[in-house]
Every structure is written in C-alpha cells, then in structure tokens.
Design a protein around this motif. Structure first.
Motif, PDB file in Angstrom:
ATOM      1  N   CYS A  93      -9.498   8.259  -2.104  1.00 34.86           N
ATOM      2  CA  CYS A  93      -9.078   7.099  -2.895  1.00 34.86           C
ATOM      3  C   CYS A  93     -10.282   6.270  -3.350  1.00 34.86           C
ATOM      4  CB  CYS A  93      -8.125   6.228  -2.074  1.00 34.86           C
ATOM      5  SG  CYS A  93      -6.563   7.027  -1.645  1.00 34.86           S
TER       6      CYS A  93
ATOM      7  N   VAL B 194       0.836  -1.205   0.000  1.00 34.31           N
ATOM      8  CA  VAL B 194       0.000   0.000   0.000  1.00 34.31           C
ATOM      9  C   VAL B 194       0.866   1.248   0.000  1.00 34.31           C
ATOM     10  CG1 VAL B 194      -1.739   1.313   1.277  1.00 34.31           C
ATOM     11  CG2 VAL B 194      -1.913  -1.170   1.145  1.00 34.31           C
TER      12      VAL B 194
ATOM     13  N   HIS C 286       2.076   1.793  -3.399  1.00 32.58           N
ATOM     14  CA  HIS C 286       1.034   2.327  -4.273  1.00 32.58           C
ATOM     15  C   HIS C 286       0.874   3.831  -4.078  1.00 32.58           C
ATOM     16  CE1 HIS C 286       0.066  -1.608  -5.513  1.00 32.58           C
ATOM     17  NE2 HIS C 286      -0.820  -1.937  -4.590  1.00 32.58           N
TER      18      HIS C 286
ATOM     19  N   PHE D  35      -6.767  -3.911   4.094  1.00 31.22           N
ATOM     20  CA  PHE D  35      -5.916  -4.664   3.179  1.00 31.22           C
ATOM     21  C   PHE D  35      -5.507  -6.030   3.710  1.00 31.22           C
ATOM     22  CE2 PHE D  35      -5.302  -0.105   2.986  1.00 31.22           C
ATOM     23  CZ  PHE D  35      -5.712   0.147   1.682  1.00 31.22           C
TER      24      PHE D  35
ATOM     25  N   GLU E  28     -13.146   3.459  -6.738  1.00 34.87           N
ATOM     26  CA  GLU E  28     -13.966   2.300  -6.387  1.00 34.87           C
ATOM     27  C   GLU E  28     -15.395   2.507  -6.877  1.00 34.87           C
ATOM     28  OE1 GLU E  28     -16.308  -0.487  -4.332  1.00 34.87           O
ATOM     29  OE2 GLU E  28     -16.352   1.576  -3.610  1.00 34.87           O
TER      30      GLU E  28
ATOM     31  N   TRP F  27      -4.845   2.197  -3.937  1.00 37.36           N
ATOM     32  CA  TRP F  27      -5.093   1.083  -4.854  1.00 37.36           C
ATOM     33  C   TRP F  27      -3.973   0.916  -5.885  1.00 37.36           C
ATOM     34  CZ3 TRP F  27      -8.964  -0.558  -2.167  1.00 37.36           C
ATOM     35  CH2 TRP F  27      -9.960   0.299  -1.705  1.00 37.36           C
TER      36      TRP F  27
END
Length: 615
Positions: A381, A338, A341, A544, A386, A349
């Motif tokens: 995010c 993470v 990312h 996660f 999403e 993500w």
C-alpha cells in the motif's frame, strides 16, 4: 527418627500433598477444559528441545536483558535442581521407607551440594534485596509478602542444609531436620497459588511456545470461530500462560505503550486473565476484563513476547480479543474506515489503482513475467501510493538494475491484509490472502522482494498457513547480498531505526548496518536497537489512530534517535518513516531522514559509474 515422629510426618505429608493436589487440580481443570490451540509438528521437535535447553536449563532469556538478576536466578534454579535428590532421600527417611543418609555416596553427594547451596544463598539474597528494598517499577507498586516469605523459606532450606553438617545427631539435628522438612511442605501449599507455580509450568510453556513471534493461527469460519469474546473462549496455551506468569515485568518495561504512559500493561493482561479464570468468571467479556481501550493500544511490536523468560505469548490473547470485538462491529471508527478502504479500493488509503499505475509507468517497471524476471517486487500500500515510499522503491529499482537483477511488479496489487490481521478483522484478512496468493501463483512468482517489513511478515509467514511458500525477502537483505563486494567513502554519522517487524520479527539487524558501514556511514546506536528496538507506534493499526493517553510513541522514539547526536536518521519501513517524520514535525527540529535504499542508491551514484569495489 522415632516411630511417633515418622507417623506424624506421614500424616503431614499426606495433608500437605492433598492441599497441593487440590490447588493444582483447580488449575489443571481450567487448562483441560479450554480449547486446544497447541500444535507441535514433528519437524519442530529439535528446535523446541534446543530452546528448552537454552532457556530453561541455562536460563538464556532470563539472563539476556538483566544479567545480574538473571545469573542470581540461575544460581537459585540450578541449586534447587541439584537438591532434588537430596530432598527425595530425606523424605524417604522421614516416611520410614528407606534411609540412605549414612551411606558413603549420599555423604559425597551432600558435600558436592555445598557450592550449590552457597550459590542459592547469594542469589536469593540478591533477589530479596531487589524485591523488598530496591523495588524496581517492573515488579509492581507493592512488595509481595508472599514472595518475600518464599525467599526466606529458600534461605532457611540452605541454612538448615549447611547446619546438618554440624549437627549430625541429637536434639539439635532432629529440630534442624524438622525445620527443613516443614519448609519444603510449606512450599507445597504456597507454590500453586503464587507466581512460583512457574517452577512447575514454565518448562512446559517454554517448550510449547510457538516457533515464531506473535503466531496467531487463522480462524476456521466453517466452525463458526469468531475470536475470543469471553473468558470461556480463552484457549489452552493462554490458560497455561496465565498460570505461568512470573510477574517479572520484563514485558511491561519493554512495552512502548506502557513506557509512554498509556493504559496497556501486558503483565496486567496476563494476571487479569488468571484472576478471572480462578474466579470462574467464564461469561465475562474480555473487553470488560481488560478494558477495550487497552486492547486497541497494542502496536503488536512483539517486545512483550520476545522478552518473556517463561514462554508467555501475549499477542494471541490481545489479537484474539480484538477479533471478538471486530466480529461484533466494535472496532474503533478509524479502523472501520480503513476496512472500508481496503474492501472498496484494495488499499489502506482508499486511493484509486490508477495512481499506482502512474507510478509504475513513470518508474519504467515492467509487469512481472516469470520467464523473464527473477524477482517480483511487491510495492504494498505504501509503495503504491505514498510519495516517500515510492522514492525508496525508485532507489531499489536503480540498485537492482545496476546489479543486473531482472524484476517486475504485478499489474495490480491489493493490501496483504496486515492491518486486518493484527486488528482482528480475520475475515477480510483471509479474503485478501487468498486473492493475493492466487495472483502470485498465476504469475509464477517464486522470489518476492519488498521494502515493507509488514508485507514481509504477512506474505512470508502468515501466508504459509494457506500453503503458499516462496522466497520472500526484505530489500535490505537482498541488496546487502548483491552489493557485498562494493563499498564507498565515508559520509558521516547516522543512526538507524530498526523496524519491529524487521529487527524483532524477521531477525534482520546486521544487513542494514552492513550496508550503512560499507557505503561510508558511521552508525550511532540508540539505547533500544537491533532485535529489541523501540516501536515507532504504527503497528497493530495505530498508524491510523494512536490513543492519546501519555506521550505519543513516535515522539518518544524520535527523541531516542535524536539523543544519539546523529544528524541523519535512516529508516527501512514506510510506516516508521511516516510516524517519525510526523514526530519531527511536532518537535520542529532539523534532522534529515533518509530511507535505507535511497541512502545506498545515493552512495552508489556518488561514486559513478558504479560503486567502488572493496580492496
């Protein structure tokens, strides 16, 4: 009292006082050597004093969750407070300094203490029965002989006080006085090395508790701060907390990780900290004292701190220890991915910014311009990438347009740093915070609305330490205000899952229910709701990876919501939605999920062209 007795009593007082002072100094020395993380601003004094009155004097937090136990404790507390002057007078007489026992005012004062003594007897008897016979799991696996002994000491004090009215003179009176005095001296030896030391420290820890839940100040990298690595690094308030813990277990029974059979027990963390401090294990790593697995099982839901009646703050200790691990590259592999990312793509993500741009364009949202737009909508995010969260934001956009509110979004966003902050990657958090604040400042954003409670907390509270202050609201609060004159017909029963970062952290509990009720829903509440919800299991980086000991937290919460009998579950947080839908898939049950904004938008459109004004 005979002269011989007076001298014996003076020697005993001196000896017991010395023993008390030695034990207190051991703890005081550890408190004073710790780094000072206590900061009380002048503008906080009023609120802290109010908290002191409500939580210490009136025991509001003690009573809140366990009314019968809390009222029993209140009776004992007020009784002991009322008896302070009585004890002082008795000791002055015993030491041969002054004798007020025969005065009229003292006699009247003693009579006034009778109802207090009866309240103490009733309260401590109930507490003794609970601890020694009922033995709830929160109090531990074994009966504390010391706690039972102290309970009987308290009973003895009250009985000897009442007997003093019957035996005013003679041998019986002298024996009764000596029993009363020796029990008090016994307290001096027992209290510092027991949970009853909270009698001394809890007024201080309650007053010093941070104004906000789970307050974790930024690290100062110029001073080479890296978090808490060893017991020697534990800071002053956390040392105070260790010696104040009353071992009531409220943090334990409200912890979602503990409730689902995981290793984490917030009460044990505090007690393990105390044990290591008193043993002088200053070089011991916190990851070894607490077990590193335990430190990564915390969802940072805040239930432990919110329930503690004596001002213990668990999360600064847990997150501080996570910082120490993260600074040494010891974060779990899932979090390392993470962090990567976020560093490379600016979101948790690891997705490309072009996907966010496609969503913004398809939703017809303009780039924020302070001259033309009132609100900056922060997607976060989840809203940027999403799919279900994007549906929620589309609904929010429609509601704002219907209400005539102008808004826009930033041309680009990066993660607020919520995950980095809660999991101990302080360096990454501060980089993200400064960059985002620069963007907000350049855009001239003074009003920000988001549907993510985690972004709400991070931007609205954590960014204050960087000097950034803006009006930051959750969409539930804004929409509840915008639509306060609107209503729609009934639409059936729903249950609402309060996100921890909205209900417990931000105190936003009535607005979602007001929206649901006004737009036709009958709300059926789960057992844990409002300001004390049960976590979905996503916070603190566990979106996660959730440790597999016991049951999944999300599964437990989903079943709690199912037991309400409502066929629709309403959510108001993208992380909660992800976790609970995952639990539904595992359970293979038919329950409808709907985001709060989608629910309101749907009800408004169902009575087109606009929601029906309330009569």
């Amino acid at each position: 009292m005979h002269a011989t007795e007076t001298w014996i009593f003076r020697i005993l007082v001196l000896g017991f006082a010395a023993a008390f002072a030695a034990q207190v100094w051991t703890r005081a020395r550890l408190i004073l050597r710790a780094g000072n993380n206590i900061s009380v601003r002048d503008d906080e004094t009023g609120r802290r004093l109010l908290r002191f009155v409500t939580e210490v004097i009136f025991q509001s937090r003690t009573i809140a969750e366990r009314p019968l136990v809390g009222i029993a404790h209140l009776g004992v507390y007020w009784g002991f407070t009322a008896f302070a002057l009585y004890t002082g007078v008795e000791f002055l007489a015993g030491l041969g300094i002054a004798d007020f026992a025969g005065t009229r005012w003292f006699h009247l004062y003693a009579l006034a203490l009778v109802p207090f003594s009866l309240a103490v007897i009733a309260g401590i008897t109930g507490l003794l029965v609970r601890r020694a016979i009922v033995r709830p799991a929160a109090l531990g696996d074994h009966v504390s002989a010391e706690s039972v002994l102290i309970g009987f000491f308290i009973l003895t004090l009250m009985i000897t006080f009442l007997l003093a009215f019957r035996w005013e003179a003679g041998l019986a009176a002298r024996v009764n006085w000596w029993v009363h005095a020796m029990v008090i001296l016994g307290f001096l030896v027992l209290i510092p090395d027991s949970k009853h030391f909270h009698l001394v420290l809890s007024p201080l820890t309650v007053y010093l508790r941070s104004p906000g839940l789970a307050t974790v100040p930024n690290l100062d990298f110029d001073k080479e701060q890296v978090g808490l690595e060893t017991i020697a690094d534990v800071e002053r308030k956390q040392v105070l907390d260790a010696f104040t813990c009353v071992e009531c277990g409220r943090c334990q029974v409200n912890c979602p990780a503990n409730a689902t059979g995981k290793l984490l027990n917030p009460k044990q963390l505090i007690l393990q900290n105390e044990e290591a401090l008193l043993a002088g294990r200053m070089d011991a790593r916190l990851a070894d004292i607490f077990d590193a697995r335990v430190l990564w099982q915390c969802t940072t839901c805040g239930a432990c701190e919110a329930q503690c009646p004596v001002g213990v703050e668990h999360l600064p200790l847990i997150i501080g220890a996570r910082r120490g691990l993260a600074s040494n590259g010891e974060a779990p592999d899932a979090l390392a991915a993470v962090y990567n990312h976020v560093e490379r793509r600016g979101n948790i993500w690891g997705l490309g910014a072009d996907l966010r741009q496609k969503f913004v364009q398809s939703a017809g949202v303009e780039t924020f311009d302070a001259a033309r737009h009132e609100y900056l909508v922060w997607l976060g995010c989840a809203g940027s990438f999403e799919a279900d969260s994007q549906k929620s934001f589309r609904a929010l956009f429609d509601i704002l347009r219907a209400c005539g509110v102008t808004f826009g979004v930033l041309a680009r966003e990066r993660c607020t740093g919520d995950v980095a902050k809660r999991t101990g990657n302080e360096y990454q958090f501060q980089e993200l915070a400064r960059a985002n604040i620069a963007d907000f400042t350049a855009a001239g954003a003074r009003k920000i609305v988001t549907s993510c409670p985690h972004c709400l907390r991070t931007i609205g509270t954590d960014y204050l330490e960087f000097g950034f202050a803006a009006e930051v609201v959750h969409s539930a609060s804004l929409v509840a205000d915008l639509t306060r004159t609107m209503a729609a017909p009934g639409s059936g029963a729903v249950t609402f899952h309060d996100p921890c970062y909205l209900g417990r952290y931000a105190g936003v509990t009535e607005e979602p229910r007001d929206l649901l009720a006004r737009f036709g829903a009958t709300v059926r509440e789960p057992g844990r709701h409002g300001a004390n919800p049960f976590c979905c299991g996503a916070g603190g980086g566990l979106l996660f990876e959730e440790h597999e000991e016991g049951r999944r937290i999300s599964q437990e919460r989903f079943e709690q919501l199912q037991r309400t009998g409502a066929s629709t579950i309403v959510t108001a947080c993208p992380f909660c939605s992800i976790m609970l839908k995952g639990a539904q898939a595992s359970a293979n049950t038919q329950v409808e999920f709907v985001d709060l904004m989608s629910f309101v938008d749907g009800r408004m459109k169902a009575v087109a062209p606009a929601a029906v004004p309330r009569p």
